[in-house]
Each structure stands twice: as structure tokens, then as C-alpha cells.
Design an enzyme around this catalytic site. Structure first.
Site, PDB file in Angstrom:
ATOM      1  N   GLU A  26       0.832  -1.213   0.000  1.00 40.39           N
ATOM      2  CA  GLU A  26       0.000   0.000   0.000  1.00 40.39           C
ATOM      3  C   GLU A  26       0.864   1.260   0.000  1.00 40.39           C
ATOM      4  O   GLU A  26       2.075   1.196   0.204  1.00 40.39           O
ATOM      5  CB  GLU A  26      -0.929  -0.008   1.220  1.00 40.39           C
ATOM      6  CG  GLU A  26      -0.183  -0.242   2.520  1.00 40.39           C
ATOM      7  CD  GLU A  26      -0.704   0.581   3.676  1.00 40.39           C
ATOM      8  OE1 GLU A  26      -0.710   1.815   3.530  1.00 40.39           O
ATOM      9  OE2 GLU A  26      -1.047  -0.002   4.713  1.00 40.39           O
ATOM     10  N   LYS A 161      -4.522  -2.704  14.371  1.00 38.67           N
ATOM     11  CA  LYS A 161      -3.842  -1.701  15.200  1.00 38.67           C
ATOM     12  C   LYS A 161      -4.460  -1.686  16.590  1.00 38.67           C
ATOM     13  O   LYS A 161      -5.674  -1.735  16.746  1.00 38.67           O
ATOM     14  CB  LYS A 161      -3.952  -0.333  14.538  1.00 38.67           C
ATOM     15  CG  LYS A 161      -3.269  -0.309  13.177  1.00 38.67           C
ATOM     16  CD  LYS A 161      -3.370   1.053  12.516  1.00 38.67           C
ATOM     17  CE  LYS A 161      -2.671   1.049  11.171  1.00 38.67           C
ATOM     18  NZ  LYS A 161      -3.529   0.675  10.046  1.00 38.67           N
TER      19      LYS A 161
END
Length: 304
Positions: A26, A161
């Protein structure tokens, strides 16, 4: 019709045509994840790690409205220097960025979409988005999860996360039939730390085992992605209590400042970096490299 929008780098195209292993990467991590020049250095290191492990890297971004699969060194440098001027692009933003011929940094969701268009099956990143804390009131749920439910790309990450609600993230993935695999672990890693207190669906001990699982899933016409969680290496992992306290502090400040939506993740990660005096950024770089290595190993097995 796709050719009008999609631009695949020559090396990547050749690899795909010859069934060679390719790993998508990404670009949000370049423009929004780290300061310049560390972002560019890290992006190039990650690409090298993939090559070292026998696969071809394909960093994905949108430049002047073109969906780029496999960036040149100059394009990576350009994104790194432009930084926050590059629009963080999720699924909903994609048609607008393309139509207006703008520059876009791809999130997990958008990287999956473009990787699938190009025929790339494996994507390595840092951590996936998920269900935010307090989502029962805010409905703040990352588009990454919906993409995993619908797009046939395997995502290698260090878990979700740890600023997120990990329990609800796992529940959401389960509801949508997305397998969450743990590489040599039964516990879901939480990005900076190897611990979370939650279990993955299945433990996998080799890249070959993971590749066989992906092959079986897609041969059975079971659409959707797979989350492959890869714990940060022990020596780079942060202390669980230190990172938990830093996150709590950052969340409190975000709440006070009314920071929500797509601004919340960059704000929280930047706050955690400040609170941990930069140690979290170092961990972030190491875990991305670790995921790139595993992504390449899985892609190599899958191409067999």
C-alpha cells in the site's frame, strides 16, 4: 475498459503473465504513515525484502488519476515528498480521485481492490483497520473489513492496530466469514505487541500451509479475503503495558479534540509515537519488513 484506468509496471506485468510470485504493497504508509525521508527509505527497504525472498513487489497508488500497480523509485520519492498532500483514498474516494485525476495514497481496502484488478493475490501491510472503540455509538468501522469480506486478496499484517476494539474487530470478521490465521501463533498480535488477549481462528506453521489454505478457499469459490496475522519479532515488540497506556492517553486526547473518522488513525498513531518517544515508529518499520518477508514466502508457495 479497465486498461483506461489501470497502469501495471512492466516487471509486475511480466511476473503475473508468467505466474511468478507478486506481493502488493500500500501507499498510505508512504504519504501518511511516516515523515520524509524515512517513509521513502522504508518503502524501498520493504520492496527489497520482497525481492530477497523471491517475489516481485508491486507498490500501489493513484497518480494523476491512474491506478498504478508497481511504482518506480521516482514515484515513491514523489509520494514521500508530497506526504499529506496526497489524498488518503478508501473505496468511497476511489472514483472521485480517478475522475478528477488526483493523487491518492491507497489504504488497505483500496490496495486490495486494485491488487484484485491486476490479479495479485497477496498483499503485505502493517496493520489492518477495524472496529473503533466506542463504535456502538459512532458506527466507526473501517472499510478494510468490508473489503476483506468481498475481495479475493490475502492480507499479511501484524494484526489490527491496537488503538482499535480488537474483540469487536474479530467478531465483525467472523460474521463476514473472513478467516483470521495466525502465523506460528494462536494469539492475535496487536501491531506493536505480540499479545492481545484474543485468539485467531487457526494457527498456521508454514507459508506452504497458508498458501494451501488460500488455494482451497478460492478453488471452492468462497469469495473474500483472508487475514494472515504475523506477530512483530520478539526483539522489536514493545512492552504491552507501555503501549496500552500510550494508546489510552492518545484516545483520551482524540475524544477531547473531537477527532473522528479518517483523521483518527493518523492522529492516534502520531500521538503514540510522541508518547513512546519514537519507539513505536521503529517497531512499525520492523513489523512491516517482517510482513513483507512472510508475504513473499506465501506468494512463492502460491505460485507453485
Amino acid at each position: 475498459m479497465l486498461e483506461k484506468y489501470l497502469s501495471i509496471n512492466e516487471d509486475v506485468k511480466k511476473a503475473l503473465e508468467n505466474n511468478m510470485p507478486v506481493v502488493a504493497l500500500e501507499s498510505t504508509i508512504i504519504s501518511h504513515g511516516m515523515p520524509y525521508p524515512q517513509n521513502v527509505e522504508t518503502a524501498l527497504l520493504v520492496e527489497d525484502e520482497i525481492r530477497k525472498n523471491g517475489a516481485i513487489p508491486a507498490t500501489i497508488a493513484i497518480i494523476n488519476g491512474k491506478l498504478k500497480v508497481g511504482l518506480t523509485k521516482d514515484e515513491i520519492e514523489y509520494l514521500g515528498k508530497e506526504g499529506l498532500n496526497v489524498i488518503k483514498t478508501s473505496r468511497r474516494d476511489l472514483p472521485v480521485i480517478v475522475a478528477k485525476k488526483l493523487n491518492g495514497a491507497t489504504t488497505v481496502a483500496t490496495t486490495m481492490i486494485i491488487a484484485a484488478m491486476a490479479g495479485i493475490k497477496v498483499f503485505a501491510t502493517g496493520g489492518i483497520g477495524g472496529v473503533h472503540r466506542g463504535a456502538q455509538e459512532t458506527f466507526d468501522i473501517s472499510a478494510d473489513l468490508q473489503e476483506l469480506a468481498r475481495t479475493n486478496v490475502a492480507v499479511v499484517c501484524a494484526g489490527a492496530k491496537s488503538i482499535l476494539d480488537l474483540g469487536l474487530t474479530l467478531e465483525y470478521l467472523e460474521t463476514n466469514g473472513v478467516p483470521v490465521l495466525g502465523y506460528q501463533t494462536k494469539e492475535l498480535p496487536a501491531f506493536y505487541t505480540r499479545k492481545s488477549g484474543f485468539n485467531v481462528d487457526h494457527r498456521m506453521d508454514t507459508p506452504k500451509e497458508i498458501a494451501e489454505t488460500l488455494d482451497a478457499k478460492w478453488n471452492l469459490n468462497m469469495n473474500g479475503g483472508v487475514v494472515i496475522t504475523n506477530p512483530i519479532p520478539e526483539k522489536y515488540a514493545m512492552d504491552y503495558d507501555t503501549i496500552t497506556n500510550a494508546i489510552e492517553e492518545a484516545l483520551k486526547e482524540a475524544e477531547e479534540k473531537g477527532i473522528r473518522g479518517k483523521e483518527s488513525t493518523p492522529f492516534l498513531l502520531s500521538k503514540v509515537k510522541d508518547i513512546t518517544k519514537g519507539a513505536s515508529l521503529e517497531s512499525n518499520i520492523k513489523l512491516v519488513l517482517n510482513n513483507a518477508k512472510l508475504g513473499a514466502q506465501i506468494a512463492v508457495e502460491l505460485s507453485k
